[in-house]
Design an enzyme around this catalytic site. Sequence first.
Site, PDB file in Angstrom:
ATOM      1  N   ARG A  86       0.838  -1.196   0.000  1.00 27.54           N
ATOM      2  CA  ARG A  86       0.000   0.000   0.000  1.00 27.54           C
ATOM      3  C   ARG A  86       0.872   1.245   0.000  1.00 27.54           C
ATOM      4  O   ARG A  86       2.074   1.182   0.243  1.00 27.54           O
ATOM      5  CB  ARG A  86      -0.914  -0.011   1.234  1.00 27.54           C
ATOM      6  CG  ARG A  86      -1.839  -1.214   1.299  1.00 27.54           C
ATOM      7  CD  ARG A  86      -2.418  -1.438   2.684  1.00 27.54           C
ATOM      8  NE  ARG A  86      -1.378  -1.763   3.648  1.00 27.54           N
ATOM      9  CZ  ARG A  86      -1.607  -2.077   4.929  1.00 27.54           C
ATOM     10  NH1 ARG A  86      -2.855  -2.096   5.390  1.00 27.54           N
ATOM     11  NH2 ARG A  86      -0.612  -2.368   5.738  1.00 27.54           N
ATOM     12  N   HIS A 112       0.866   0.705  15.837  1.00 30.34           N
ATOM     13  CA  HIS A 112       0.697  -0.364  16.825  1.00 30.34           C
ATOM     14  C   HIS A 112       1.882  -0.349  17.798  1.00 30.34           C
ATOM     15  O   HIS A 112       2.579  -1.346  18.000  1.00 30.34           O
ATOM     16  CB  HIS A 112       0.565  -1.717  16.128  1.00 30.34           C
ATOM     17  CG  HIS A 112      -0.523  -1.746  15.093  1.00 30.34           C
ATOM     18  ND1 HIS A 112      -1.856  -1.598  15.420  1.00 30.34           N
ATOM     19  CD2 HIS A 112      -0.472  -1.874  13.736  1.00 30.34           C
ATOM     20  CE1 HIS A 112      -2.589  -1.659  14.307  1.00 30.34           C
ATOM     21  NE2 HIS A 112      -1.771  -1.819  13.292  1.00 30.34           N
ATOM     22  N   SER A 166     -10.532  -1.281   8.271  1.00 30.26           N
ATOM     23  CA  SER A 166     -11.204  -2.380   8.969  1.00 30.26           C
ATOM     24  C   SER A 166     -12.389  -2.897   8.164  1.00 30.26           C
ATOM     25  O   SER A 166     -12.686  -4.094   8.175  1.00 30.26           O
ATOM     26  CB  SER A 166     -11.671  -1.918  10.352  1.00 30.26           C
ATOM     27  OG  SER A 166     -10.577  -1.625  11.190  1.00 30.26           O
ATOM     28  N   THR A 196     -15.713  -2.701  14.044  1.00 30.49           N
ATOM     29  CA  THR A 196     -15.923  -2.597  12.594  1.00 30.49           C
ATOM     30  C   THR A 196     -15.581  -3.889  11.874  1.00 30.49           C
ATOM     31  O   THR A 196     -16.349  -4.372  11.035  1.00 30.49           O
ATOM     32  CB  THR A 196     -15.088  -1.444  12.018  1.00 30.49           C
ATOM     33  OG1 THR A 196     -15.444  -0.227  12.679  1.00 30.49           O
ATOM     34  CG2 THR A 196     -15.339  -1.291  10.529  1.00 30.49           C
ATOM     35  N   ASP A 205     -18.656 -10.340  22.393  1.00 33.93           N
ATOM     36  CA  ASP A 205     -18.031  -9.084  22.814  1.00 33.93           C
ATOM     37  C   ASP A 205     -18.388  -8.864  24.274  1.00 33.93           C
ATOM     38  O   ASP A 205     -19.372  -9.437  24.770  1.00 33.93           O
ATOM     39  CB  ASP A 205     -18.536  -7.915  21.942  1.00 33.93           C
ATOM     40  CG  ASP A 205     -17.603  -6.712  21.969  1.00 33.93           C
ATOM     41  OD1 ASP A 205     -17.433  -6.120  23.047  1.00 33.93           O
ATOM     42  OD2 ASP A 205     -17.040  -6.363  20.923  1.00 33.93           O
ATOM     43  N   ASP A 261      -1.913  -7.623  14.764  1.00 33.41           N
ATOM     44  CA  ASP A 261      -1.225  -6.334  14.721  1.00 33.41           C
ATOM     45  C   ASP A 261      -0.962  -5.795  16.124  1.00 33.41           C
ATOM     46  O   ASP A 261       0.014  -5.063  16.340  1.00 33.41           O
ATOM     47  CB  ASP A 261      -2.051  -5.294  13.946  1.00 33.41           C
ATOM     48  CG  ASP A 261      -2.215  -5.657  12.493  1.00 33.41           C
ATOM     49  OD1 ASP A 261      -1.316  -6.308  11.942  1.00 33.41           O
ATOM     50  OD2 ASP A 261      -3.248  -5.294  11.901  1.00 33.41           O
ATOM     51  N   VAL A 317      -1.606 -13.079   9.447  1.00 27.14           N
ATOM     52  CA  VAL A 317      -0.861 -12.116   8.637  1.00 27.14           C
ATOM     53  C   VAL A 317      -1.223 -10.699   9.095  1.00 27.14           C
ATOM     54  O   VAL A 317      -2.389 -10.299   8.997  1.00 27.14           O
ATOM     55  CB  VAL A 317      -1.172 -12.278   7.143  1.00 27.14           C
ATOM     56  CG1 VAL A 317      -0.462 -11.202   6.318  1.00 27.14           C
ATOM     57  CG2 VAL A 317      -0.758 -13.663   6.662  1.00 27.14           C
TER      58      VAL A 317
END
Length: 369
Positions: free
Chosen positions: A6, A87, A126, A170, A190, A262, A290
């Site tokens: 990206r 992160h 996301s 999201t 959640d 991440d 990944v």
Amino acid sequence: RGHEHRVGLNPFGVSRLVREGLTVYVEAGAGRDSRFLDEDFRRSGAQVVFDPDEVYHRADVVCRVGALRPEEVERVRPGSTVCGFHHFAVAPRAVVQGLVEAGVTLIGYEIVEDAEGGRPVLTSLSEIAGRMVLHKAAELLSFDAGGRGIVLGGAPGIPPATVVILGAGTVGRTAAAVGTACGAHVIVLDTDLGRLRAVTETIGRPVVTAIASHRNLGRYSAIADVLVGAVLIPGGRAPFLVTEEMVKGMKPGSVILDLSIDQGGCVETSRPTHPDNPVYRAHGVIHYCVPNMTASVPRSASRALTIAAVPLVLRLAAEGTEGALRSDPGLAKGVYLHRGRVVNGPAAESLGLPHTPLESLLGEEGRGA
């Protein structure tokens, strides 16, 4: 460049900045994998430079995508501002030390907020990741990939796969919508009842929701054909919600896709993998871990990122970093480091470093003006 395909701004974003009178430097070939040519950037008004050091040394604000690698830290100009998905709570120690010593201001796209408390830049990617994850899960469930050999949405007389999603943010909501549309049996867990209610209201009755208690995590992971980790602790490290014992209790050939990797991962058996070797088995369960999976759809991801990031960059340019942080509380919440000092509490705790409130640093600057 590693596996990062990206680019921090596409030509459209560059043209927006140039129209405001800003000088924009773009590293030659930066947009190649996203199908944005150097000539596209030149036509948008950018100055294309062939040495990446020149971008970092000349720019006051650097727009990148992923976190800085250790070999890149020495390029960063002391006192500059670097924006990206950093992160920082799980950053390598060499990166942390180098940025602190350079007195850098580090803005994390993943924790920048808008006026309503949403995370506009994080949301932009996301949503794409949530759309991708169920397609990847369907592929990994196939016999050829080593999975259980089942189809995600079932067939007449054949029950669908059970997809358990941890986190109703999201990524989780988007993945749940895609999974439901594919005909899968979707369960979302959640700790926030409001988020679970939003899932039900958005998608409807086919989705099962449950509180992410230890008991429920063990119960639902055991029946999962696919388990998606989509847990985010803003600024901090993701907690291990799924223990190794729970993984041992999962079906052979089932699939874990830990998108929280991440932030360190939310499954105890997760470890980061690479696109050239993206999966491994642990206790008979396929793990796909990944980081930044949207790097495999770089054109779409770069366009989404640009749309969300350009307003922030314009504010930084118009008001200066300190002025923008004073005037925009949501942008201020996105700062990990300011002048080399850790101002994000969860990141400081994860890294074992002193925490300095950002307000105190901005106050020092105001008194010195």
